[in-house]
Design an enzyme around this catalytic site. Structure first.
Site, PDB file in Angstrom:
ATOM      1  N   GLU A 129       3.255  17.780  -5.722  1.00 36.80           N
ATOM      2  CA  GLU A 129       4.504  18.476  -6.035  1.00 36.80           C
ATOM      3  C   GLU A 129       4.371  19.012  -7.465  1.00 36.80           C
ATOM      4  OE1 GLU A 129       7.849  16.149  -3.337  1.00 36.80           O
ATOM      5  OE2 GLU A 129       7.190  15.183  -5.171  1.00 36.80           O
ATOM      6  N   ASN A 153      10.053  11.842  -2.469  1.00 33.61           N
ATOM      7  CA  ASN A 153      10.694  10.552  -2.751  1.00 33.61           C
ATOM      8  C   ASN A 153      12.196  10.580  -2.512  1.00 33.61           C
ATOM      9  OD1 ASN A 153       8.578   8.836  -3.284  1.00 33.61           O
ATOM     10  ND2 ASN A 153       8.384   9.528  -5.389  1.00 33.61           N
ATOM     11  N   HIS A 164       2.873  15.869  -9.412  1.00 35.32           N
ATOM     12  CA  HIS A 164       3.158  14.603  -8.742  1.00 35.32           C
ATOM     13  C   HIS A 164       2.197  14.428  -7.565  1.00 35.32           C
ATOM     14  CE1 HIS A 164       5.863  11.868  -6.217  1.00 35.32           C
ATOM     15  NE2 HIS A 164       5.402  11.156  -7.208  1.00 35.32           N
ATOM     16  N   SER A 212       7.392  10.100 -10.884  1.00 37.28           N
ATOM     17  CA  SER A 212       7.972  10.240  -9.551  1.00 37.28           C
ATOM     18  C   SER A 212       9.446  10.576  -9.616  1.00 37.28           C
ATOM     19  CB  SER A 212       7.844   8.922  -8.778  1.00 37.28           C
ATOM     20  OG  SER A 212       6.517   8.505  -8.714  1.00 37.28           O
TER      21      SER A 212
HETATM   22  P1  NAI Z   1       0.376   1.029 -12.141  1.00 36.36           P
HETATM   23  O1  NAI Z   1       1.255  -0.121 -12.413  1.00 36.36           O
HETATM   24  O2  NAI Z   1      -0.743   0.882 -11.178  1.00 36.36           O
HETATM   25  O3  NAI Z   1      -0.253   1.597 -13.516  1.00 36.36           O
HETATM   26  C1  NAI Z   1       0.544   1.758 -14.658  1.00 36.36           C
HETATM   27  C2  NAI Z   1      -0.319   2.127 -15.853  1.00 36.36           C
HETATM   28  O4  NAI Z   1       0.519   2.164 -17.017  1.00 36.36           O
HETATM   29  C3  NAI Z   1      -1.447   1.148 -16.150  1.00 36.36           C
HETATM   30  O5  NAI Z   1      -2.582   1.913 -16.461  1.00 36.36           O
HETATM   31  C4  NAI Z   1      -0.935   0.392 -17.362  1.00 36.36           C
HETATM   32  O6  NAI Z   1      -1.982  -0.092 -18.201  1.00 36.36           O
HETATM   33  C5  NAI Z   1      -0.111   1.447 -18.063  1.00 36.36           C
HETATM   34  N1  NAI Z   1       0.929   0.870 -18.914  1.00 36.36           N
HETATM   35  C6  NAI Z   1       1.732  -0.173 -18.627  1.00 36.36           C
HETATM   36  N2  NAI Z   1       2.553  -0.417 -19.678  1.00 36.36           N
HETATM   37  C7  NAI Z   1       2.236   0.492 -20.632  1.00 36.36           C
HETATM   38  C8  NAI Z   1       2.725   0.766 -21.941  1.00 36.36           C
HETATM   39  N3  NAI Z   1       3.720   0.049 -22.487  1.00 36.36           N
HETATM   40  N4  NAI Z   1       2.172   1.791 -22.633  1.00 36.36           N
HETATM   41  C9  NAI Z   1       1.207   2.541 -22.094  1.00 36.36           C
HETATM   42  N5  NAI Z   1       0.692   2.315 -20.854  1.00 36.36           N
HETATM   43  C10 NAI Z   1       1.217   1.319 -20.142  1.00 36.36           C
HETATM   44  O7  NAI Z   1       1.368   2.227 -11.704  1.00 36.36           O
HETATM   45  P2  NAI Z   1       1.085   3.510 -10.807  1.00 36.36           P
HETATM   46  O8  NAI Z   1       1.482   3.212  -9.418  1.00 36.36           O
HETATM   47  O9  NAI Z   1      -0.276   4.031 -11.100  1.00 36.36           O
HETATM   48  O10 NAI Z   1       2.189   4.505 -11.388  1.00 36.36           O
HETATM   49  C11 NAI Z   1       1.933   5.322 -12.531  1.00 36.36           C
HETATM   50  C12 NAI Z   1       2.798   6.561 -12.457  1.00 36.36           C
HETATM   51  O11 NAI Z   1       2.524   7.263 -11.241  1.00 36.36           O
HETATM   52  C13 NAI Z   1       4.310   6.289 -12.452  1.00 36.36           C
HETATM   53  O12 NAI Z   1       4.937   7.315 -13.164  1.00 36.36           O
HETATM   54  C14 NAI Z   1       4.672   6.364 -10.966  1.00 36.36           C
HETATM   55  O13 NAI Z   1       6.007   6.706 -10.740  1.00 36.36           O
HETATM   56  C15 NAI Z   1       3.730   7.486 -10.524  1.00 36.36           C
HETATM   57  N6  NAI Z   1       3.430   7.515  -9.098  1.00 36.36           N
HETATM   58  C16 NAI Z   1       3.197   6.361  -8.411  1.00 36.36           C
HETATM   59  C17 NAI Z   1       2.909   6.422  -7.045  1.00 36.36           C
HETATM   60  C18 NAI Z   1       2.650   5.175  -6.267  1.00 36.36           C
HETATM   61  O14 NAI Z   1       2.618   5.248  -5.009  1.00 36.36           O
HETATM   62  N7  NAI Z   1       2.442   4.021  -6.904  1.00 36.36           N
HETATM   63  C19 NAI Z   1       2.823   7.704  -6.329  1.00 36.36           C
HETATM   64  C20 NAI Z   1       3.009   8.859  -7.186  1.00 36.36           C
HETATM   65  C21 NAI Z   1       3.341   8.759  -8.501  1.00 36.36           C
END
Ligand code: NAI
Length: 287
Positions: A155, A193, A143, A122
């Site tokens: 995006e 964002n 994105h 993001s």
């Molecule tokens: P989340 O917290 O739900 O998932 C994070 C993932 O990363 C999990 O699968 C976890 O097991 C993994 N993870 C955690 N620590 C790790 C490590 N040390 N090594 C490898 N994997 C690891 O987060 P979310 O919301 O799915 O975000 C993921 C990405 O998507 C981020 O880059 C975020 O900025 C982006 N994003 C999030 C949005 C949202 O609304 N939450 C919207 C658009 C993009």
């Protein structure tokens, strides 16, 4: 290039949603996370959502089962060996440059030369991830928005090294995923964002300074501004931990106070109140 097999790295909120969209649109998907329990839980969650969509008549029962059959979960986050067999990768791990950097380093070693390497970041510098992969010409930002199966915007983020061919492949891929793409350069927060984060932080400031209640702040935006969701509920949907990480990287890049994570947000994260995913953030949610 022809994309048939897709790898999604990270099975959290976004990774599982992106995997669902890809499987539903006919791609064979390998979903990766750090342990099998996480991946299995994510695939169960996707199946439940697909079944609910079928019950509501939004998709057919056949499409629901076929999508589920196209999903495969692997716990090889440390080696990412399964990514040697895919045509496109979408990385959706935690918003942390070090973690994402090591994923892209490994992708550069393990993927076949033509593989499209995409990040769902993001706010982090895509150019750093492109450099880490050692094949920056094939790296692009895709994105997606939350929840990915409902919001169609993607995006598409290019760096100075992204080739036209990579951009064309990414545009075609998004179309096949039924998404609506917009193109943007590698800048922290891209379009949405950059506009949304300061807006949410102003709402948090209104709440924290006692100007109004969380319910009334969100209602003012919903009823008065015709937003489908208020800013505080949006923060809870994003995940307060993820929002804090996004803000930290935007603040570091822009150095402007409007991107600084407010104290109340930081305190809620410390307490583990991360929004919908933990049942409590600015609002409380039923389990
Ligand atoms: P989340 O917290 O739900 O998932 C994070 C993932 O990363 C999990 O699968 C976890 O097991 C993994 N993870 C955690 N620590 C790790 C490590 N040390 N090594 C490898 N994997 C690891 O987060 P979310 O919301 O799915 O975000 C993921 C990405 O998507 C981020 O880059 C975020 O900025 C982006 N994003 C999030 C949005 C949202 O609304 N939450 C919207 C658009 C993009």
């Amino acid at each position: 290039m022809r994309i048939e097999r897709v790898g999604v790295i990270g099975s959290g909120l976004m990774g599982s949603g992106i995997a669902q969209v890809a499987a539903y649109h006919g791609f064979n998907v390998t979903l990766v996370d750090i342990d099998q329990a996480r991946v299995d839980a994510a695939i169960d969650g996707i199946h439940r959502r697909l079944l609910r969509e079928a019950e509501r008549g939004r998709i057919t029962a056949e499409d629901c089962e076929a999508s589920y059959q196209r999903l495969n979960g692997v716990a090889d986050m440390d080696t990412l060996n399964s990514m040697a067999r895919v045509d496109a990768v979408i990385e959706a791990v935690v918003e942390d440059l070090e973690v994402k950097g090591s994923v892209f380093r490994r992708l550069g070693e393990v993927c076949t030369p033509g593989t499209l390497l995409a990040s769902n970041t993001s706010s982090l510098p895509l150019s750093d991830l492109a450099a880490a992969s050692k094949r920056p010409e094939r790296v692009i930002g895709l994105h997606f928005f939350n929840p990915p199966w409902a919001l169609k915007l993607v995006e598409i983020v290019s760096t100075a090294s992204t080739t036209d061919e990579t951009l064309t492949d990414a545009m075609r891929f998004c179309e096949k995923l039924g998404r609506v793409p917009v193109q943007v350069k590698d800048t922290p927060g891209f379009i949405a964002n950059r506009l949304l984060v300061p807006f949410i932080f102003d709402a948090i400031d209104l709440l924290d300074s006692g100007v109004s209640s969380a319910e009334d702040i969100d209602n003012a935006c919903k009823v008065g501004l015709n937003h489908t969701m208020g800013p505080l509920a949006t923060a809870d949907l994003i995940g307060l931990d993820t929002l804090k990480l996004i803000a930290e990287s935007m603040f570091e890049e822009y150095g402007e106070p409007r991107f600084k994570a407010p104290t109340l947000l930081r305190r809620l994260v410390s307490l583990g109140h991360l929004g919908r995913k933990t049942g409590r953030g600015f609002f409380k949610y039923a389990e």
